[in-house]
Design a protein around this motif. Sequence first.
Motif, PDB file in Angstrom:
ATOM      1  N   LEU A  89       0.838  -1.208   0.000  1.00 30.54           N
ATOM      2  CA  LEU A  89       0.000   0.000   0.000  1.00 30.54           C
ATOM      3  C   LEU A  89       0.870   1.253   0.000  1.00 30.54           C
ATOM      4  O   LEU A  89       0.612   2.201  -0.729  1.00 30.54           O
ATOM      5  CB  LEU A  89      -0.930  -0.004   1.216  1.00 30.54           C
ATOM      6  N   PHE A  90       1.917   1.224   0.820  1.00 27.54           N
ATOM      7  CA  PHE A  90       2.815   2.372   0.920  1.00 27.54           C
ATOM      8  C   PHE A  90       3.480   2.671  -0.420  1.00 27.54           C
ATOM      9  O   PHE A  90       3.546   3.824  -0.848  1.00 27.54           O
ATOM     10  CB  PHE A  90       3.872   2.116   1.994  1.00 27.54           C
ATOM     11  N   LEU A  91       3.976   1.639  -1.089  1.00 31.18           N
ATOM     12  CA  LEU A  91       4.651   1.838  -2.373  1.00 31.18           C
ATOM     13  C   LEU A  91       3.729   2.467  -3.413  1.00 31.18           C
ATOM     14  O   LEU A  91       4.163   3.268  -4.235  1.00 31.18           O
ATOM     15  CB  LEU A  91       5.210   0.522  -2.897  1.00 31.18           C
ATOM     16  N   CYS A  92       2.473   2.125  -3.357  1.00 31.90           N
ATOM     17  CA  CYS A  92       1.510   2.651  -4.334  1.00 31.90           C
ATOM     18  C   CYS A  92       0.945   4.017  -3.952  1.00 31.90           C
ATOM     19  O   CYS A  92       0.637   4.817  -4.834  1.00 31.90           O
ATOM     20  CB  CYS A  92       0.343   1.678  -4.496  1.00 31.90           C
ATOM     21  N   PHE A  93       0.808   4.292  -2.657  1.00 30.84           N
ATOM     22  CA  PHE A  93       0.030   5.460  -2.248  1.00 30.84           C
ATOM     23  C   PHE A  93       0.741   6.446  -1.335  1.00 30.84           C
ATOM     24  O   PHE A  93       0.107   7.378  -0.846  1.00 30.84           O
ATOM     25  CB  PHE A  93      -1.273   4.997  -1.567  1.00 30.84           C
ATOM     26  N   HIS A  94       2.041   6.280  -1.104  1.00 27.28           N
ATOM     27  CA  HIS A  94       2.726   7.247  -0.234  1.00 27.28           C
ATOM     28  C   HIS A  94       2.876   8.587  -0.949  1.00 27.28           C
ATOM     29  O   HIS A  94       2.827   8.684  -2.176  1.00 27.28           O
ATOM     30  CB  HIS A  94       4.100   6.713   0.213  1.00 27.28           C
ATOM     31  N   ASN A  95       3.027   9.624  -0.155  1.00 23.61           N
ATOM     32  CA  ASN A  95       3.288  10.963  -0.678  1.00 23.61           C
ATOM     33  C   ASN A  95       4.440  11.532   0.134  1.00 23.61           C
ATOM     34  O   ASN A  95       4.289  11.792   1.327  1.00 23.61           O
ATOM     35  CB  ASN A  95       2.039  11.844  -0.562  1.00 23.61           C
ATOM     36  N   ASN A  96       5.590  11.687  -0.500  1.00 23.67           N
ATOM     37  CA  ASN A  96       6.794  12.199   0.162  1.00 23.67           C
ATOM     38  C   ASN A  96       7.130  11.424   1.429  1.00 23.67           C
ATOM     39  O   ASN A  96       7.444  12.000   2.461  1.00 23.67           O
ATOM     40  CB  ASN A  96       6.661  13.687   0.457  1.00 23.67           C
ATOM     41  N   GLY A  97       7.031  10.106   1.366  1.00 22.16           N
ATOM     42  CA  GLY A  97       7.478   9.273   2.461  1.00 22.16           C
ATOM     43  C   GLY A  97       6.478   9.003   3.555  1.00 22.16           C
ATOM     44  O   GLY A  97       6.834   8.425   4.578  1.00 22.16           O
ATOM     45  N   LYS A  98       5.235   9.413   3.386  1.00 22.12           N
ATOM     46  CA  LYS A  98       4.227   9.072   4.386  1.00 22.12           C
ATOM     47  C   LYS A  98       2.935   8.678   3.683  1.00 22.12           C
ATOM     48  O   LYS A  98       2.626   9.160   2.593  1.00 22.12           O
ATOM     49  CB  LYS A  98       3.980  10.213   5.364  1.00 22.12           C
ATOM     50  N   MET A  99       2.208   7.771   4.312  1.00 16.41           N
ATOM     51  CA  MET A  99       0.934   7.325   3.776  1.00 16.41           C
ATOM     52  C   MET A  99      -0.169   7.856   4.686  1.00 16.41           C
ATOM     53  O   MET A  99      -0.125   7.650   5.902  1.00 16.41           O
ATOM     54  CB  MET A  99       0.879   5.795   3.720  1.00 16.41           C
ATOM     55  N   VAL A 100      -1.123   8.558   4.106  1.00 19.30           N
ATOM     56  CA  VAL A 100      -2.225   9.127   4.873  1.00 19.30           C
ATOM     57  C   VAL A 100      -3.321   8.078   5.031  1.00 19.30           C
ATOM     58  O   VAL A 100      -3.794   7.506   4.052  1.00 19.30           O
ATOM     59  CB  VAL A 100      -2.793  10.388   4.190  1.00 19.30           C
ATOM     60  N   VAL A 101      -3.688   7.830   6.276  1.00 19.64           N
ATOM     61  CA  VAL A 101      -4.788   6.924   6.592  1.00 19.64           C
ATOM     62  C   VAL A 101      -5.851   7.750   7.312  1.00 19.64           C
ATOM     63  O   VAL A 101      -5.637   8.215   8.431  1.00 19.64           O
ATOM     64  CB  VAL A 101      -4.325   5.741   7.470  1.00 19.64           C
ATOM     65  N   ASN A 102      -6.973   7.952   6.639  1.00 20.72           N
ATOM     66  CA  ASN A 102      -8.103   8.647   7.242  1.00 20.72           C
ATOM     67  C   ASN A 102      -8.907   7.628   8.032  1.00 20.72           C
ATOM     68  O   ASN A 102      -9.013   6.478   7.627  1.00 20.72           O
ATOM     69  CB  ASN A 102      -8.997   9.258   6.164  1.00 20.72           C
ATOM     70  N   TYR A 103      -9.473   8.069   9.156  1.00 22.67           N
ATOM     71  CA  TYR A 103     -10.304   7.160   9.941  1.00 22.67           C
ATOM     72  C   TYR A 103     -11.583   7.859  10.374  1.00 22.67           C
ATOM     73  O   TYR A 103     -11.620   9.069  10.540  1.00 22.67           O
ATOM     74  CB  TYR A 103      -9.541   6.588  11.134  1.00 22.67           C
ATOM     75  N   SER A 104     -12.637   7.051  10.492  1.00 23.05           N
ATOM     76  CA  SER A 104     -13.960   7.580  10.781  1.00 23.05           C
ATOM     77  C   SER A 104     -14.780   6.521  11.503  1.00 23.05           C
ATOM     78  O   SER A 104     -14.483   5.329  11.443  1.00 23.05           O
ATOM     79  CB  SER A 104     -14.631   7.967   9.453  1.00 23.05           C
ATOM     80  N   SER A 105     -15.855   6.949  12.147  1.00 27.26           N
ATOM     81  CA  SER A 105     -16.758   6.000  12.803  1.00 27.26           C
ATOM     82  C   SER A 105     -17.898   5.584  11.873  1.00 27.26           C
ATOM     83  O   SER A 105     -18.697   4.733  12.216  1.00 27.26           O
ATOM     84  CB  SER A 105     -17.323   6.591  14.090  1.00 27.26           C
ATOM     85  N   THR A 106     -17.952   6.198  10.698  1.00 28.21           N
ATOM     86  CA  THR A 106     -18.940   5.834   9.670  1.00 28.21           C
ATOM     87  C   THR A 106     -18.235   5.711   8.345  1.00 28.21           C
ATOM     88  O   THR A 106     -17.116   6.209   8.168  1.00 28.21           O
ATOM     89  CB  THR A 106     -20.050   6.902   9.542  1.00 28.21           C
ATOM     90  N   VAL A 107     -18.888   5.071   7.387  1.00 34.03           N
ATOM     91  CA  VAL A 107     -18.293   4.952   6.056  1.00 34.03           C
ATOM     92  C   VAL A 107     -18.327   6.339   5.415  1.00 34.03           C
ATOM     93  O   VAL A 107     -19.380   6.890   5.151  1.00 34.03           O
ATOM     94  CB  VAL A 107     -19.057   3.932   5.189  1.00 34.03           C
ATOM     95  N   ALA A 108     -17.148   6.908   5.215  1.00 33.65           N
ATOM     96  CA  ALA A 108     -17.051   8.271   4.706  1.00 33.65           C
ATOM     97  C   ALA A 108     -16.773   8.300   3.197  1.00 33.65           C
ATOM     98  O   ALA A 108     -17.163   9.228   2.510  1.00 33.65           O
ATOM     99  CB  ALA A 108     -15.962   9.027   5.451  1.00 33.65           C
ATOM    100  N   TRP A 109     -16.065   7.318   2.697  1.00 31.87           N
ATOM    101  CA  TRP A 109     -15.739   7.217   1.261  1.00 31.87           C
ATOM    102  C   TRP A 109     -15.930   5.789   0.839  1.00 31.87           C
ATOM    103  O   TRP A 109     -16.048   4.894   1.658  1.00 31.87           O
ATOM    104  CB  TRP A 109     -14.290   7.622   0.984  1.00 31.87           C
ATOM    105  N   GLY A 110     -15.826   5.570  -0.455  1.00 31.60           N
ATOM    106  CA  GLY A 110     -15.838   4.203  -0.961  1.00 31.60           C
ATOM    107  C   GLY A 110     -17.143   3.787  -1.364  1.00 31.60           C
ATOM    108  O   GLY A 110     -17.850   3.145  -1.769  1.00 31.60           O
TER     109      GLY A 110
END
Length: 110
Positions: A89-110
């Motif tokens: 996942l990191f190799l595909c989706f990192h941005n300048n060495g960090k991968m952003v993981v958003n978290y929520s208590s409800t389905v926010a995207w997808g």
Amino acid sequence: MTEEEKSSTNKNPKPGHEYMKDGKVVIFFKATGNVPELKQKKFKLKAIANFQNVMDFLRAQLKYKPTDPLFLFINSTFQPAPDEIVADLFLCFHNNGKMVVNYSSTVAWG
């Protein structure tokens, strides 16, 4: 182009594997909706772990019970499967060495 735009544009970005030399990756957790924000948002987690480990780690940081709803998304876009390898996942989706993981208590995207 403003100075801010120039500094945020990296003309020679490093390949993702160069950020994983110690076997860990930087994950930046970003709260979405009504979930509590973490005091510390950046963590180095094992690259060889599966995404379920990331979910368990965040659940522990938030002091959430296994029954509390918690949804994780990569770059505000999709929910990875729990068996996805963090390094992939990191190799595909990192941005300048960090991968952003958003978290929520409800389905926010997808």
